[in-house]
Design a protein around this motif. Structure first.
Motif, PDB file in Angstrom:
ATOM      1  N   GLU A  13       0.834  -1.204   0.000  1.00 15.91           N
ATOM      2  CA  GLU A  13       0.000   0.000   0.000  1.00 15.91           C
ATOM      3  C   GLU A  13       0.870   1.256   0.000  1.00 15.91           C
ATOM      4  O   GLU A  13       1.815   1.369   0.774  1.00 15.91           O
ATOM      5  CB  GLU A  13      -0.912   0.005   1.231  1.00 15.91           C
ATOM      6  N   GLY A  14       0.574   2.171  -0.892  1.00 14.64           N
ATOM      7  CA  GLY A  14       1.314   3.424  -0.968  1.00 14.64           C
ATOM      8  C   GLY A  14       2.474   3.419  -1.939  1.00 14.64           C
ATOM      9  O   GLY A  14       3.024   4.488  -2.254  1.00 14.64           O
ATOM     10  N   ASP A  15       2.875   2.260  -2.445  1.00 17.91           N
ATOM     11  CA  ASP A  15       3.977   2.200  -3.410  1.00 17.91           C
ATOM     12  C   ASP A  15       3.596   2.929  -4.699  1.00 17.91           C
ATOM     13  O   ASP A  15       2.475   2.776  -5.203  1.00 17.91           O
ATOM     14  CB  ASP A  15       4.328   0.753  -3.755  1.00 17.91           C
ATOM     15  N   VAL A  16       4.521   3.702  -5.242  1.00 14.31           N
ATOM     16  CA  VAL A  16       4.323   4.345  -6.539  1.00 14.31           C
ATOM     17  C   VAL A  16       4.852   3.396  -7.602  1.00 14.31           C
ATOM     18  O   VAL A  16       6.053   3.154  -7.703  1.00 14.31           O
ATOM     19  CB  VAL A  16       5.050   5.700  -6.617  1.00 14.31           C
ATOM     20  N   LEU A  17       3.950   2.841  -8.404  1.00 18.78           N
ATOM     21  CA  LEU A  17       4.326   1.850  -9.404  1.00 18.78           C
ATOM     22  C   LEU A  17       4.718   2.495 -10.731  1.00 18.78           C
ATOM     23  O   LEU A  17       5.578   1.986 -11.443  1.00 18.78           O
ATOM     24  CB  LEU A  17       3.173   0.872  -9.620  1.00 18.78           C
ATOM     25  N   ILE A  18       4.061   3.585 -11.071  1.00 17.73           N
ATOM     26  CA  ILE A  18       4.384   4.361 -12.271  1.00 17.73           C
ATOM     27  C   ILE A  18       4.286   5.836 -11.889  1.00 17.73           C
ATOM     28  O   ILE A  18       3.346   6.227 -11.186  1.00 17.73           O
ATOM     29  CB  ILE A  18       3.402   4.059 -13.425  1.00 17.73           C
ATOM     30  N   ASP A  19       5.230   6.649 -12.339  1.00 14.83           N
ATOM     31  CA  ASP A  19       5.202   8.065 -11.976  1.00 14.83           C
ATOM     32  C   ASP A  19       5.126   8.937 -13.222  1.00 14.83           C
ATOM     33  O   ASP A  19       5.407   8.488 -14.340  1.00 14.83           O
ATOM     34  CB  ASP A  19       6.442   8.435 -11.161  1.00 14.83           C
ATOM     35  N   PHE A  20       4.752  10.191 -13.010  1.00 13.97           N
ATOM     36  CA  PHE A  20       4.692  11.151 -14.105  1.00 13.97           C
ATOM     37  C   PHE A  20       6.066  11.248 -14.773  1.00 13.97           C
ATOM     38  O   PHE A  20       7.097  11.338 -14.105  1.00 13.97           O
ATOM     39  CB  PHE A  20       4.294  12.538 -13.589  1.00 13.97           C
ATOM     40  N   GLY A  21       6.073  11.216 -16.101  1.00 14.40           N
ATOM     41  CA  GLY A  21       7.315  11.389 -16.831  1.00 14.40           C
ATOM     42  C   GLY A  21       8.108  10.121 -17.070  1.00 14.40           C
ATOM     43  O   GLY A  21       9.108  10.142 -17.791  1.00 14.40           O
ATOM     44  N   ASP A  22       7.680   9.002 -16.485  1.00 14.65           N
ATOM     45  CA  ASP A  22       8.378   7.740 -16.710  1.00 14.65           C
ATOM     46  C   ASP A  22       8.179   7.273 -18.153  1.00 14.65           C
ATOM     47  O   ASP A  22       7.098   7.446 -18.722  1.00 14.65           O
ATOM     48  CB  ASP A  22       7.849   6.639 -15.779  1.00 14.65           C
ATOM     49  N   TYR A  23       9.226   6.681 -18.726  1.00 15.53           N
ATOM     50  CA  TYR A  23       9.055   5.951 -19.977  1.00 15.53           C
ATOM     51  C   TYR A  23       8.641   4.530 -19.619  1.00 15.53           C
ATOM     52  O   TYR A  23       9.332   3.847 -18.861  1.00 15.53           O
ATOM     53  CB  TYR A  23      10.348   5.934 -20.792  1.00 15.53           C
ATOM     54  N   THR A  28      -1.578   3.402 -19.443  1.00 15.71           N
ATOM     55  CA  THR A  28      -0.252   2.784 -19.480  1.00 15.71           C
ATOM     56  C   THR A  28      -0.031   2.098 -20.816  1.00 15.71           C
ATOM     57  O   THR A  28       1.039   2.197 -21.420  1.00 15.71           O
ATOM     58  CB  THR A  28      -0.111   1.752 -18.337  1.00 15.71           C
ATOM     59  N   MET A  29      -1.054   1.385 -21.300  1.00 14.86           N
ATOM     60  CA  MET A  29      -0.945   0.729 -22.602  1.00 14.86           C
ATOM     61  C   MET A  29      -0.673   1.750 -23.698  1.00 14.86           C
ATOM     62  O   MET A  29       0.154   1.528 -24.584  1.00 14.86           O
ATOM     63  CB  MET A  29      -2.225  -0.043 -22.918  1.00 14.86           C
ATOM     64  N   ALA A  30      -1.361   2.874 -23.656  1.00 17.38           N
ATOM     65  CA  ALA A  30      -1.187   3.904 -24.681  1.00 17.38           C
ATOM     66  C   ALA A  30       0.234   4.449 -24.665  1.00 17.38           C
ATOM     67  O   ALA A  30       0.835   4.669 -25.722  1.00 17.38           O
ATOM     68  CB  ALA A  30      -2.192   5.031 -24.458  1.00 17.38           C
ATOM     69  N   CYS A  31       0.784   4.652 -23.467  1.00 16.68           N
ATOM     70  CA  CYS A  31       2.161   5.143 -23.358  1.00 16.68           C
ATOM     71  C   CYS A  31       3.144   4.107 -23.875  1.00 16.68           C
ATOM     72  O   CYS A  31       4.132   4.441 -24.538  1.00 16.68           O
ATOM     73  CB  CYS A  31       2.488   5.500 -21.909  1.00 16.68           C
ATOM     74  N   CYS A  32       2.886   2.832 -23.554  1.00 20.71           N
ATOM     75  CA  CYS A  32       3.745   1.751 -24.038  1.00 20.71           C
ATOM     76  C   CYS A  32       3.767   1.721 -25.565  1.00 20.71           C
ATOM     77  O   CYS A  32       4.832   1.694 -26.189  1.00 20.71           O
ATOM     78  CB  CYS A  32       3.238   0.403 -23.521  1.00 20.71           C
ATOM     79  N   MET A  33       2.588   1.712 -26.150  1.00 21.33           N
ATOM     80  CA  MET A  33       2.477   1.568 -27.599  1.00 21.33           C
ATOM     81  C   MET A  33       3.055   2.792 -28.319  1.00 21.33           C
ATOM     82  O   MET A  33       3.637   2.676 -29.391  1.00 21.33           O
ATOM     83  CB  MET A  33       1.016   1.380 -28.000  1.00 21.33           C
ATOM     84  N   GLY A  34       2.890   3.966 -27.727  1.00 17.34           N
ATOM     85  CA  GLY A  34       3.372   5.182 -28.362  1.00 17.34           C
ATOM     86  C   GLY A  34       4.772   5.573 -27.961  1.00 17.34           C
ATOM     87  O   GLY A  34       5.296   6.584 -28.435  1.00 17.34           O
ATOM     88  N   GLU A  35       5.387   4.793 -27.052  1.00 14.86           N
ATOM     89  CA  GLU A  35       6.734   5.070 -26.548  1.00 14.86           C
ATOM     90  C   GLU A  35       6.836   6.509 -26.039  1.00 14.86           C
ATOM     91  O   GLU A  35       7.810   7.221 -26.283  1.00 14.86           O
ATOM     92  CB  GLU A  35       7.786   4.812 -27.635  1.00 14.86           C
ATOM     93  N   SER A  36       5.800   6.947 -25.338  1.00 18.02           N
ATOM     94  CA  SER A  36       5.762   8.305 -24.800  1.00 18.02           C
ATOM     95  C   SER A  36       5.874   8.271 -23.279  1.00 18.02           C
ATOM     96  O   SER A  36       5.751   7.217 -22.657  1.00 18.02           O
ATOM     97  CB  SER A  36       4.459   8.994 -25.210  1.00 18.02           C
TER      98      SER A  36
END
Length: 209
Positions: free
Chosen positions: A32-42, A80-88
């Motif tokens: 609980e509380g772990d940040v799994l993905i953050d703003f700006g991560d690839y 997350t999927m959209a970022c993965c596919m778009g490499e953004s």
């Protein structure tokens, strides 16, 4: 990992796909509380949630955060999927609502399986559709709902996700998720208690409706 996958996704995915996921993916435990993905991560891997719940937050123009939706067992995050596919870069922050387990799938396999497995293609499209509906609901909440209605919906979601009427969250934490002030949350919680919808305790909130 394979047994966990079959227990959660066996009614969705073919055995061959489950074998492939098991072979190439990483199993990760979180608290609980772990940040799994953050703003700006690839983002190079897509999450499949096996246990627990994760809240997805969006950064606003004032560098605050707004709760978009929760993902639960059997879900993935469409953004997350959209970022993965778009490499953004990631435009969301994923924070663990409870402890749990997640499988991280390499982005290359995501694309390969879209053409190879009908069940995977359906899962991805359904996930996009479900998350879009939840984001539209979040927009509706902001545009058309009063803060007391948003607060009640928030408490309902927290109760459902944790499978308990006891909600362990401080007034400040709730205010942060709803992008408002602690004073407003405390006042509205008292109103909801007077209406018989919740019961306030020293370290928790009991959801009654």
């Amino acid at each position: 990992m394979k047994e966990l996958l079959k227990n959660t996704y066996g009614f969705i995915f073919e055995d061959a796909l489950i074998d492939e996921i098991t072979a190439v993916s990483l199993l990760r435990d979180f608290n609980e509380g772990d940040v799994l993905i953050d703003f700006g991560d690839y983002i190079k891997k897509m999450p499949l949630l096996l246990e627990g719940a994760i809240k997805i937050l969006r950064e606003d123009f004032d560098e605050g955060e707004l709760l978009l939706y929760f993902i639960e067992k059997g879900d993935t995050c469409a953004m997350t999927m959209a970022c993965c596919m778009g490499e953004s870069k990631s435009e969301i922050r994923a924070v663990a609502e409870t402890k749990g387990k997640v499988i991280m799938i390499p982005v290359q396999k995501m694309e390969e399986w879209l053409g190879k497995y009908k069940s995977w293609r359906n899962y991805v499209f359904n996930s996009y559709n479900n998350r879009l509906k939840e984001m539209l609901l979040a927009i509706d909440n902001l545009a058309f709902m009063n803060m007391d209605e948003r607060l009640l919906n928030y408490l309902y979601e927290k109760s459902k996700i944790n499978n308990s009427r006891e909600i362990h969250a401080t007034h400040q934490e709730i205010a942060y998720d709803l992008h408002t002030s602690r004073v407003v949350v405390s006042r509205l919680l008292k109103v909801l208690e007077n209406e018989g919808k919740i019961r306030l305790h020293r370290a928790s909130i009991e959801f009654l409706v």
